[in-house]
Design an enzyme around this catalytic site. Structure first.
Site, PDB file in Angstrom:
ATOM      1  CB  SER A 165     -31.409 -25.359 -47.627  1.00 54.73           C
ATOM      2  OG  SER A 165     -30.168 -24.706 -47.701  1.00 54.73           O
ATOM      3  CD  GLU A 205      -8.049 -20.189 -60.105  1.00 54.18           C
ATOM      4  OE1 GLU A 205      -7.547 -19.510 -59.219  1.00 54.18           O
ATOM      5  OE2 GLU A 205      -8.315 -19.752 -61.241  1.00 54.18           O
ATOM      6  CG  LEU A 206     -11.877 -25.354 -54.797  1.00 51.63           C
ATOM      7  CD1 LEU A 206     -13.020 -26.296 -55.120  1.00 51.63           C
ATOM      8  CD2 LEU A 206     -11.087 -25.851 -53.596  1.00 51.63           C
ATOM      9  CG  ASP A 207     -14.740 -22.597 -54.136  1.00 54.69           C
ATOM     10  OD1 ASP A 207     -15.739 -23.084 -54.685  1.00 54.69           O
ATOM     11  OD2 ASP A 207     -14.281 -23.016 -53.060  1.00 54.69           O
ATOM     12  CB  SER A 225     -19.533 -15.580 -54.549  1.00 56.23           C
ATOM     13  OG  SER A 225     -18.895 -14.669 -53.677  1.00 56.23           O
ATOM     14  NE  ARG A 281     -10.517 -35.465 -57.854  1.00 54.93           N
ATOM     15  CZ  ARG A 281     -11.191 -35.271 -56.714  1.00 54.93           C
ATOM     16  NH1 ARG A 281     -12.466 -34.938 -56.766  1.00 54.93           N
ATOM     17  NH2 ARG A 281     -10.593 -35.415 -55.568  1.00 54.93           N
ATOM     18  CG  MET A 305     -19.999 -30.749 -49.979  1.00 60.71           C
ATOM     19  SD  MET A 305     -19.706 -28.973 -50.000  1.00 60.71           S
ATOM     20  CE  MET A 305     -18.430 -28.878 -48.765  1.00 60.71           C
ATOM     21  CG  LEU A 334     -16.623 -30.829 -60.372  1.00 57.73           C
ATOM     22  CD1 LEU A 334     -17.550 -29.735 -60.859  1.00 57.73           C
ATOM     23  CD2 LEU A 334     -17.237 -32.202 -60.583  1.00 57.73           C
ATOM     24  CG  HIS A 375     -17.539 -20.452 -52.197  1.00 56.36           C
ATOM     25  ND1 HIS A 375     -17.077 -21.695 -51.808  1.00 56.36           N
ATOM     26  CD2 HIS A 375     -16.782 -19.546 -51.536  1.00 56.36           C
ATOM     27  CE1 HIS A 375     -16.078 -21.541 -50.948  1.00 56.36           C
ATOM     28  NE2 HIS A 375     -15.882 -20.247 -50.768  1.00 56.36           N
ATOM     29  CB  THR A 425     -12.944 -22.103 -64.222  1.00 58.26           C
ATOM     30  OG1 THR A 425     -12.458 -21.685 -62.940  1.00 58.26           O
ATOM     31  CG2 THR A 425     -13.700 -20.959 -64.884  1.00 58.26           C
ATOM     32  CD  GLU A 462     -25.333 -19.962 -48.842  1.00 60.01           C
ATOM     33  OE1 GLU A 462     -25.507 -20.957 -49.553  1.00 60.01           O
ATOM     34  OE2 GLU A 462     -24.642 -19.980 -47.813  1.00 60.01           O
ATOM     35  CG  ASN A 508     -20.027 -23.715 -56.548  1.00 57.19           C
ATOM     36  OD1 ASN A 508     -20.799 -24.519 -56.028  1.00 57.19           O
ATOM     37  ND2 ASN A 508     -18.948 -23.259 -55.927  1.00 57.19           N
TER      38      ASN A 508
END
Ligand code: GRF
Length: 221
Positions: A16, A146-148, A139, A68, A93, A96, A112, A144, A177, A110
């Site tokens: 969406s 670091e996740l979120d 947000s 990964r 989801m 990275l 979130h 980066t 969003e 991103n």
């Protein structure tokens, strides 16, 4: 006027937010060319939406790769090949690999569904309710390793209402969003937004003291 921004989108789900980006382009609010929509799920709704909009698509199966890093490096090589200038994660989801995303620093955002730095990771609506938060939101941040955890560009805020449960809160947030992500992409398309070498967000060359705030569809300081 700047030339249209070449955007690639990564999405794992219904899409969406991708639809909102396409709608913004169609309405003339986002000067963009969508060069690729890629997914780790062949059945993602986002891929069907992209096909219907005539956007090239790519589905890669993580299990076809040894690890990964191998998956991410191939994915990012293909995105680079698409000619994308901006990479938008819209419900992608997966965590990275730091090495794979490094070349995209300052060129990858991103969305979130929380008021970062609160509630990184999953189940944000449930966790906001459990924490008794008076306010929830979404947000958009630079990505980066670091996740979120990357620098936040802009947020949309929403008062938690009596009677909100996880689903209702998510449903009330989603339309915000859909305004927030295209609005940030439009600032990038206008070449007004950048990530400084100091890791801070710059708008029109000035460091933002705090994230921009979505108000009546507009991003305000
Ligand atoms: C959105 O809530 C977004 O904030 C989160 O994942 C969800 C994706 O929804 N990262 P959709 O696939 O864009 O509908």
């Amino acid at each position: 006027m700047s030339p249209p921004l070449r955007i690639a989108v990564l999405a794992s789900g219904r899409g969406s937010n991708l639809a909102a980006l396409i709608a913004a382009r169609d309405a003339g609010a986002l000067p963009a060319e969508f060069v690729l929509v890629a997914s780790d799920k062949a059945d993602a709704g986002a891929l069907r939406l992209a096909e219907a909009a005539g956007i090239p698509t790519l589905a890669l199966a993580p299990r076809a790769y040894p690890d990964r890093r191998a998956f991410d490096l191939d994915l990012f090589a293909r995105i680079a090949h698409s000619g994308a200038e901006l990479l938008v994660l819209a419900g992608f989801m997966r965590i990275l690999d730091a090495e794979a995303l490094a070349p995209w620093a300052g060129r990858m955002i991103n969305i979130h569904p929380s008021l970062l730095p609160r509630h990184r990771g999953l189940h944000t609506h449930r966790r906001a309710l459990e924490a008794g938060d008076a306010e929830h939101g979404a947000s958009v941040h630079y990505v980066t390793a670091e996740l979120d955890g990357g620098p936040v560009i802009a947020q949309a805020r929403l008062a938690v209402a009596p009677g909100d449960d996880e689903d209702r809160l998510a449903a009330r947030l989603l339309p915000l969003e859909h305004q927030l992500l295209p609005a940030v992409a439009a600032l990038i398309a206008a070449r007004r937004l950048a990530l400084g070498d100091d890791g801070r967000v710059r708008l029109d060359g000035r460091t933002l003291p705090r994230p921009l705030n979505l108000s009546d569809g507009q991003l305000l300081p």
